[in-house]
Motif scaffolding. Structure first.
Motif, PDB file in Angstrom:
ATOM      1  N   MET A   1      57.439  38.571  31.841  1.00 41.61           N
ATOM      2  CA  MET A   1      56.222  37.950  32.375  1.00 41.61           C
ATOM      3  C   MET A   1      55.040  38.332  31.493  1.00 41.61           C
ATOM      4  N   ASN A   2      53.978  37.609  31.662  1.00 43.97           N
ATOM      5  CA  ASN A   2      52.776  37.822  30.871  1.00 43.97           C
ATOM      6  C   ASN A   2      51.678  38.482  31.692  1.00 43.97           C
ATOM      7  N   ASP A   3      50.561  38.672  31.030  1.00 40.28           N
ATOM      8  CA  ASP A   3      49.371  39.131  31.728  1.00 40.28           C
ATOM      9  C   ASP A   3      48.656  37.942  32.347  1.00 40.28           C
ATOM     10  N   ILE A   4      47.990  38.196  33.441  1.00 45.43           N
ATOM     11  CA  ILE A   4      47.150  37.199  34.094  1.00 45.43           C
ATOM     12  C   ILE A   4      45.716  37.517  33.688  1.00 45.43           C
ATOM     13  N   GLU A   5      45.069  36.552  33.078  1.00 44.09           N
ATOM     14  CA  GLU A   5      43.702  36.750  32.584  1.00 44.09           C
ATOM     15  C   GLU A   5      42.717  35.996  33.469  1.00 44.09           C
ATOM     16  N   PHE A   6      41.545  36.576  33.616  1.00 45.17           N
ATOM     17  CA  PHE A   6      40.476  35.925  34.373  1.00 45.17           C
ATOM     18  C   PHE A   6      39.136  36.500  33.931  1.00 45.17           C
ATOM     19  N   VAL A   7      38.068  35.813  34.296  1.00 47.44           N
ATOM     20  CA  VAL A   7      36.718  36.276  33.991  1.00 47.44           C
ATOM     21  C   VAL A   7      36.062  36.645  35.313  1.00 47.44           C
ATOM     22  N   PHE A   8      35.575  37.875  35.369  1.00 49.03           N
ATOM     23  CA  PHE A   8      34.937  38.385  36.575  1.00 49.03           C
ATOM     24  C   PHE A   8      33.445  38.481  36.336  1.00 49.03           C
ATOM     25  N   GLU A   9      32.661  37.809  37.173  1.00 52.97           N
ATOM     26  CA  GLU A   9      31.207  37.849  37.041  1.00 52.97           C
ATOM     27  C   GLU A   9      30.651  38.973  37.908  1.00 52.97           C
ATOM     28  N   ILE A  10      29.851  39.807  37.301  1.00 55.45           N
ATOM     29  CA  ILE A  10      29.239  40.938  37.993  1.00 55.45           C
ATOM     30  C   ILE A  10      27.745  40.716  38.042  1.00 55.45           C
ATOM     31  N   GLU A  11      27.166  40.878  39.216  1.00 55.13           N
ATOM     32  CA  GLU A  11      25.719  40.768  39.391  1.00 55.13           C
ATOM     33  C   GLU A  11      25.173  42.124  39.792  1.00 55.13           C
ATOM     34  N   ASP A  12      24.063  42.489  39.173  1.00 57.24           N
ATOM     35  CA  ASP A  12      23.373  43.715  39.556  1.00 57.24           C
ATOM     36  C   ASP A  12      21.879  43.478  39.455  1.00 57.24           C
ATOM     37  N   GLU A  13      21.101  44.532  39.596  1.00 58.69           N
ATOM     38  CA  GLU A  13      19.645  44.386  39.605  1.00 58.69           C
ATOM     39  C   GLU A  13      19.090  43.854  38.283  1.00 58.69           C
ATOM     40  N   ALA A  14      19.831  43.999  37.191  1.00 54.47           N
ATOM     41  CA  ALA A  14      19.373  43.535  35.884  1.00 54.47           C
ATOM     42  C   ALA A  14      19.822  42.108  35.571  1.00 54.47           C
ATOM     43  N   GLY A  15      20.571  41.501  36.457  1.00 54.16           N
ATOM     44  CA  GLY A  15      21.071  40.154  36.218  1.00 54.16           C
ATOM     45  C   GLY A  15      22.572  40.090  36.424  1.00 54.16           C
ATOM     46  N   SER A  16      23.217  39.224  35.666  1.00 53.71           N
ATOM     47  CA  SER A  16      24.665  39.102  35.789  1.00 53.71           C
ATOM     48  C   SER A  16      25.295  39.092  34.403  1.00 53.71           C
ATOM     49  N   PHE A  17      26.569  39.458  34.361  1.00 51.81           N
ATOM     50  CA  PHE A  17      27.326  39.415  33.127  1.00 51.81           C
ATOM     51  C   PHE A  17      28.782  39.152  33.444  1.00 51.81           C
ATOM     52  N   GLU A  18      29.493  38.555  32.494  1.00 49.54           N
ATOM     53  CA  GLU A  18      30.895  38.206  32.684  1.00 49.54           C
ATOM     54  C   GLU A  18      31.788  39.189  31.954  1.00 49.54           C
ATOM     55  N   VAL A  19      32.900  39.538  32.614  1.00 48.50           N
ATOM     56  CA  VAL A  19      33.834  40.507  32.062  1.00 48.50           C
ATOM     57  C   VAL A  19      35.225  39.871  32.002  1.00 48.50           C
ATOM     58  N   PRO A  20      35.748  39.622  30.792  1.00 49.19           N
ATOM     59  CA  PRO A  20      37.134  39.162  30.694  1.00 49.19           C
ATOM     60  C   PRO A  20      38.065  40.294  31.125  1.00 49.19           C
ATOM     61  N   MET A  21      38.960  40.005  32.057  1.00 49.93           N
ATOM     62  CA  MET A  21      39.874  41.017  32.598  1.00 49.93           C
ATOM     63  C   MET A  21      41.292  40.479  32.601  1.00 49.93           C
ATOM     64  N   TYR A  22      42.241  41.392  32.779  1.00 49.52           N
ATOM     65  CA  TYR A  22      43.639  40.983  32.873  1.00 49.52           C
ATOM     66  C   TYR A  22      44.441  42.033  33.628  1.00 49.52           C
ATOM     67  N   PHE A  23      45.576  41.585  34.180  1.00 53.73           N
ATOM     68  CA  PHE A  23      46.515  42.483  34.852  1.00 53.73           C
ATOM     69  C   PHE A  23      47.916  41.900  34.691  1.00 53.73           C
ATOM     70  N   SER A  24      48.915  42.707  34.954  1.00 53.24           N
ATOM     71  CA  SER A  24      50.302  42.329  34.740  1.00 53.24           C
ATOM     72  C   SER A  24      50.806  41.372  35.819  1.00 53.24           C
ATOM     73  N   ALA A  25      51.324  40.232  35.394  1.00 57.33           N
ATOM     74  CA  ALA A  25      51.933  39.296  36.332  1.00 57.33           C
ATOM     75  C   ALA A  25      53.157  39.938  36.985  1.00 57.33           C
ATOM     76  N   HIS A  26      53.903  40.686  36.222  1.00 61.01           N
ATOM     77  CA  HIS A  26      55.086  41.378  36.769  1.00 61.01           C
ATOM     78  C   HIS A  26      54.675  42.330  37.892  1.00 61.01           C
ATOM     79  N   ASP A  27      53.629  43.113  37.648  1.00 62.34           N
ATOM     80  CA  ASP A  27      53.181  44.056  38.673  1.00 62.34           C
ATOM     81  C   ASP A  27      52.668  43.337  39.915  1.00 62.34           C
ATOM     82  N   TRP A  28      52.062  42.171  39.734  1.00 65.69           N
ATOM     83  CA  TRP A  28      51.527  41.421  40.875  1.00 65.69           C
ATOM     84  C   TRP A  28      52.643  40.789  41.706  1.00 65.69           C
TER      85      TRP A  28
END
Length: 85
Positions: A1-28
């Motif tokens: 199996m492969n990794d599952i990739e996604f973009v997670f948007e984080i908002e805080d007091e300074a604004g927002s930013f996007e974080v490319p993330m991934y996790f194991s499809a096998h583990d999920w």
């Protein structure tokens, strides 16, 4: 199996930013332990404040304080499964 990739948007007091993330499809999909898989990101391009926020949210995944991280992981896993089943 492969990794599952996604973009997670984080908002805080300074604004927002996007974080490319991934996790194991096998583990999920194939790990029966009930544990939430480890989620990873590449920390290139983030300042120390952003890295601290990212690490805090990863550390709280699956709790009410994870900023929606687990929910985004579920959405990414559902999309991955529908395109790779």
């Amino acid at each position: 199996m492969n990794d599952i990739e996604f973009v997670f948007e984080i908002e805080d007091e300074a604004g927002s930013f996007e974080v490319p993330m991934y996790f194991s499809a096998h583990d999920w999909f194939d790990d029966d332990s009930g544990d939430i898989p480890a989620v990873h990101y590449t920390d290139t391009g983030f300042d120390e404040r952003q890295k601290d926020i990212i690490h805090d949210l990863i550390g709280m995944k699956g709790t009410e304080h994870d900023g929606g991280l687990l929910s985004e992981m579920q959405k990414a896993a559902d999309w991955w499964e529908s395109h790779n089943a």
